[in-house]
Write an enzyme that holds these catalytic residues in place. Structure first.
Site, PDB file in Angstrom:
ATOM      1  N   ASN A 147     -35.842 -31.792  35.075  1.00 29.63           N
ATOM      2  CA  ASN A 147     -37.184 -31.981  34.530  1.00 29.63           C
ATOM      3  C   ASN A 147     -37.511 -33.348  34.327  1.00 29.63           C
ATOM      4  OD1 ASN A 147     -39.403 -31.097  32.748  1.00 29.63           O
ATOM      5  ND2 ASN A 147     -38.307 -32.152  31.297  1.00 29.63           N
ATOM      6  N   ALA A 181     -35.384 -33.231  27.822  1.00 31.40           N
ATOM      7  CA  ALA A 181     -35.722 -32.153  26.685  1.00 31.40           C
ATOM      8  C   ALA A 181     -36.224 -32.737  25.436  1.00 31.40           C
ATOM      9  CB  ALA A 181     -34.410 -31.357  26.450  1.00 31.40           C
ATOM     10  N   THR A 182     -36.520 -33.795  25.281  1.00 34.28           N
ATOM     11  CA  THR A 182     -37.074 -34.522  23.914  1.00 34.28           C
ATOM     12  C   THR A 182     -38.471 -34.157  23.856  1.00 34.28           C
ATOM     13  OG1 THR A 182     -37.251 -36.751  24.790  1.00 34.28           O
ATOM     14  CG2 THR A 182     -35.343 -36.372  23.826  1.00 34.28           C
ATOM     15  N   PRO A 204     -46.146 -27.593  38.811  1.00 32.57           N
ATOM     16  CA  PRO A 204     -47.293 -27.341  37.953  1.00 32.57           C
ATOM     17  C   PRO A 204     -48.248 -28.230  38.214  1.00 32.57           C
ATOM     18  CG  PRO A 204     -45.147 -27.607  36.614  1.00 32.57           C
ATOM     19  CD  PRO A 204     -45.120 -28.322  38.229  1.00 32.57           C
ATOM     20  N   TYR A 261     -46.665 -41.930  42.336  1.00 30.43           N
ATOM     21  CA  TYR A 261     -46.477 -40.708  41.696  1.00 30.43           C
ATOM     22  C   TYR A 261     -46.390 -39.588  42.701  1.00 30.43           C
ATOM     23  CZ  TYR A 261     -46.116 -36.497  38.679  1.00 30.43           C
ATOM     24  OH  TYR A 261     -45.718 -35.439  37.836  1.00 30.43           O
TER      25      TYR A 261
HETATM   26  P1  NDP Z   1     -42.992 -35.249  28.721  1.00 35.02           P
HETATM   27  O1  NDP Z   1     -43.442 -36.798  28.787  1.00 35.02           O
HETATM   28  O2  NDP Z   1     -43.681 -34.748  27.847  1.00 35.02           O
HETATM   29  O3  NDP Z   1     -41.600 -35.310  28.935  1.00 35.02           O
HETATM   30  C1  NDP Z   1     -40.703 -36.109  29.874  1.00 35.02           C
HETATM   31  C2  NDP Z   1     -39.467 -35.973  29.471  1.00 35.02           C
HETATM   32  O4  NDP Z   1     -38.367 -36.650  30.445  1.00 35.02           O
HETATM   33  C3  NDP Z   1     -39.053 -36.606  28.133  1.00 35.02           C
HETATM   34  O5  NDP Z   1     -37.911 -35.703  27.377  1.00 35.02           O
HETATM   35  C4  NDP Z   1     -38.362 -37.658  28.249  1.00 35.02           C
HETATM   36  O6  NDP Z   1     -37.343 -38.083  27.435  1.00 35.02           O
HETATM   37  C5  NDP Z   1     -37.721 -37.494  29.843  1.00 35.02           C
HETATM   38  N1  NDP Z   1     -37.489 -38.975  30.537  1.00 35.02           N
HETATM   39  C6  NDP Z   1     -38.444 -39.544  31.078  1.00 35.02           C
HETATM   40  N2  NDP Z   1     -37.778 -40.464  31.737  1.00 35.02           N
HETATM   41  C7  NDP Z   1     -36.466 -40.539  31.425  1.00 35.02           C
HETATM   42  C8  NDP Z   1     -35.107 -41.117  31.885  1.00 35.02           C
HETATM   43  N3  NDP Z   1     -35.281 -42.395  32.558  1.00 35.02           N
HETATM   44  N4  NDP Z   1     -34.009 -40.784  31.766  1.00 35.02           N
HETATM   45  C9  NDP Z   1     -33.974 -39.609  30.804  1.00 35.02           C
HETATM   46  N5  NDP Z   1     -34.822 -39.037  30.537  1.00 35.02           N
HETATM   47  C10 NDP Z   1     -36.400 -39.346  30.796  1.00 35.02           C
HETATM   48  O7  NDP Z   1     -43.672 -34.714  30.156  1.00 35.02           O
HETATM   49  P2  NDP Z   1     -43.671 -33.346  31.001  1.00 35.02           P
HETATM   50  O8  NDP Z   1     -42.911 -32.512  29.935  1.00 35.02           O
HETATM   51  O9  NDP Z   1     -44.974 -32.896  31.283  1.00 35.02           O
HETATM   52  O10 NDP Z   1     -43.126 -33.689  32.139  1.00 35.02           O
HETATM   53  C11 NDP Z   1     -41.871 -33.021  32.418  1.00 35.02           C
HETATM   54  C12 NDP Z   1     -41.840 -32.799  33.939  1.00 35.02           C
HETATM   55  O11 NDP Z   1     -42.734 -32.224  34.615  1.00 35.02           O
HETATM   56  C13 NDP Z   1     -41.748 -34.291  34.956  1.00 35.02           C
HETATM   57  O12 NDP Z   1     -40.805 -34.340  35.882  1.00 35.02           O
HETATM   58  C14 NDP Z   1     -43.178 -34.422  35.293  1.00 35.02           C
HETATM   59  O13 NDP Z   1     -43.297 -35.348  36.326  1.00 35.02           O
HETATM   60  C15 NDP Z   1     -43.402 -33.035  35.656  1.00 35.02           C
HETATM   61  N6  NDP Z   1     -44.675 -32.769  35.529  1.00 35.02           N
HETATM   62  C16 NDP Z   1     -45.646 -32.719  34.545  1.00 35.02           C
HETATM   63  C17 NDP Z   1     -46.924 -32.107  34.499  1.00 35.02           C
HETATM   64  C18 NDP Z   1     -47.809 -32.382  33.574  1.00 35.02           C
HETATM   65  O14 NDP Z   1     -49.191 -32.368  34.022  1.00 35.02           O
HETATM   66  N7  NDP Z   1     -47.463 -32.567  32.163  1.00 35.02           N
HETATM   67  C19 NDP Z   1     -47.276 -31.520  35.781  1.00 35.02           C
HETATM   68  C20 NDP Z   1     -46.508 -31.463  36.801  1.00 35.02           C
HETATM   69  C21 NDP Z   1     -45.232 -31.691  36.791  1.00 35.02           C
HETATM   70  P3  NDP Z   1     -37.291 -39.569  26.685  1.00 35.02           P
HETATM   71  O15 NDP Z   1     -38.285 -40.339  26.786  1.00 35.02           O
HETATM   72  O16 NDP Z   1     -36.492 -39.230  25.584  1.00 35.02           O
HETATM   73  O17 NDP Z   1     -36.043 -40.012  27.714  1.00 35.02           O
HETATM   74  C1  8X3 Z   2     -48.695 -33.847  37.040  1.00 33.68           C
HETATM   75  C2  8X3 Z   2     -49.954 -33.227  37.146  1.00 33.68           C
HETATM   76  O1  8X3 Z   2     -52.141 -33.552  38.303  1.00 33.68           O
HETATM   77  O2  8X3 Z   2     -51.209 -35.477  36.934  1.00 33.68           O
HETATM   78  O3  8X3 Z   2     -47.728 -33.897  37.886  1.00 33.68           O
HETATM   79  O4  8X3 Z   2     -50.360 -35.040  39.073  1.00 33.68           O
HETATM   80  S1  8X3 Z   2     -50.841 -34.385  38.142  1.00 33.68           S
END
Ligand code: NDP
Ligand code: 8X3
Length: 252
Positions: free
Chosen positions: A87, A10-11, A183, A153
């Site tokens: 998430n 959630a950061t 998404p 991935y």
């Molecule tokens: P962000 O990078 O903005 O957010 C990712 C979050 O995950 C951060 O809050 C980070 O917090 C946390 N995180 C990552 N690794 C760890 C860890 N080892 N332990 C605890 N927390 C962790 O990316 P998104 O919001 O886009 O991604 C969120 C989810 O959605 C992911 O699962 C991603 O794969 C998925 N997703 C994203 C898409 C996109 O295009 N953006 C599309 C489809 C899916 P911190 O670094 O503080 O630990």
């Molecule tokens: C994140 C979207 O298209 O980079 O899951 O895989 S994509």
């Protein structure tokens, strides 16, 4: 009655937007992430802005010990978790299979797959006991179709898809809903993480079309979470209008 949502990661991005959406609707939030300063700043802001309770927990989902220590002994007032949003996750690298980095693969599997399993194992007993709960897993279109140089991935998100299906079946007797949100491209910190700080490459990901934004996913999660008790959205694939699936985009 107070309702509690637990959101991992959630950061930033989706997790932060989901926390804000639920907090603005008077849900109490357990928020997690590794970046302590950011997490605490977000907790403070949500508490002050929405007059709700927030419990920030700093841990790495890759560590079984850290997950169990943070979530295995939640304070009594936080035990009735109504919604778990798995998430936290990331992509690292966009290289062909033969050139991909083994450490990147390890980190993606450890975070996206094993992290989700550890967090779920810690929280599900609390839901099973109450015969009530909703798990929302963040998958991806990358878990529905494989694209070029997506290897590790895509594999991790196919695993998330399998885990969502598996949870839905096994948790049926316990009346626990399981929703997978899948998404397409969304403009968060995702690409800057994937390209390891290369802002130019990250920016290129979103040129020529309007991608999804974190708030879009937050609104969808809130919609899924507020349907009547007998209704569950199981699997929801969402892309921006310029994206057809994991591969085809219309860019101008
Ligand atoms: P962000 O990078 O903005 O957010 C990712 C979050 O995950 C951060 O809050 C980070 O917090 C946390 N995180 C990552 N690794 C760890 C860890 N080892 N332990 C605890 N927390 C962790 O990316 P998104 O919001 O886009 O991604 C969120 C989810 O959605 C992911 O699962 C991603 O794969 C998925 N997703 C994203 C898409 C996109 O295009 N953006 C599309 C489809 C899916 P911190 O670094 O503080 O630990
Ligand atoms: C994140 C979207 O298209 O980079 O899951 O895989 S994509």
């Amino acid at each position: 009655m107070d309702q509690i949502i637990l959101i991992t990661g959630a950061t930033s991005g989706f997790g932060k937007a989901i926390a804000e959406k639920f907090a603005s609707n008077q849900w109490n939030c357990i928020i997690t992430g590794r970046r302590k300063d950011r997490l605490e700043a977000i907790a403070k802001e949500l508490k002050e802005k929405y007059k709700i309770k927030v419990l920030p927990l700093v841990f790495d989902v890759q560590s079984r010990e850290e997950v169990m220590s943070a979530l295995g002994n939640l304070p009594d007032e936080w035990k009735q978790v109504d919604i778990l949003v798995n998430n936290a996750g990331l992509a690292l690298g966009r290289d062909s299979f033969d050139q991909a980095n083994l450490d990147d693969w390890d980190t993606m599997i450890d975070t996206n797959v094993k992290g989700l399993m550890y967090v779920s194992k810690a929280i599900l007993p609390l839901m099973v006991e109450r015969k009530k709960g909703h798990v929302i897993n963040l998958g991806s279109v990358a878990g529905k179709e494989v694209y070029q140089n997506g290897n590790g991935y895509c594999a991790s998100k196919y695993a998330v898809d399998a885990l969502s299906k598996s949870m839905r079946i096994d948790l049926l007797p316990h009346k626990i809903k399981v929703t997978a949100i899948q998404p397409g491209a969304a403009d968060t910190e995702f690409s800057i993480v994937r390209y390891k700080g290369d802002q130019t490459k990250a920016d290129q990901t979103y040129i020529g079309y309007k991608p999804l934004y974190a708030e879009d996913i937050a609104n969808i999660a809130y919609y899924c979470a507020t349907l009547p008790p007998h209704v569950c959205i199981n699997d929801l694939v969402v892309t921006c209008t310029a994206q057809a699936d994991a591969i085809y985009f219309h860019k101008e």
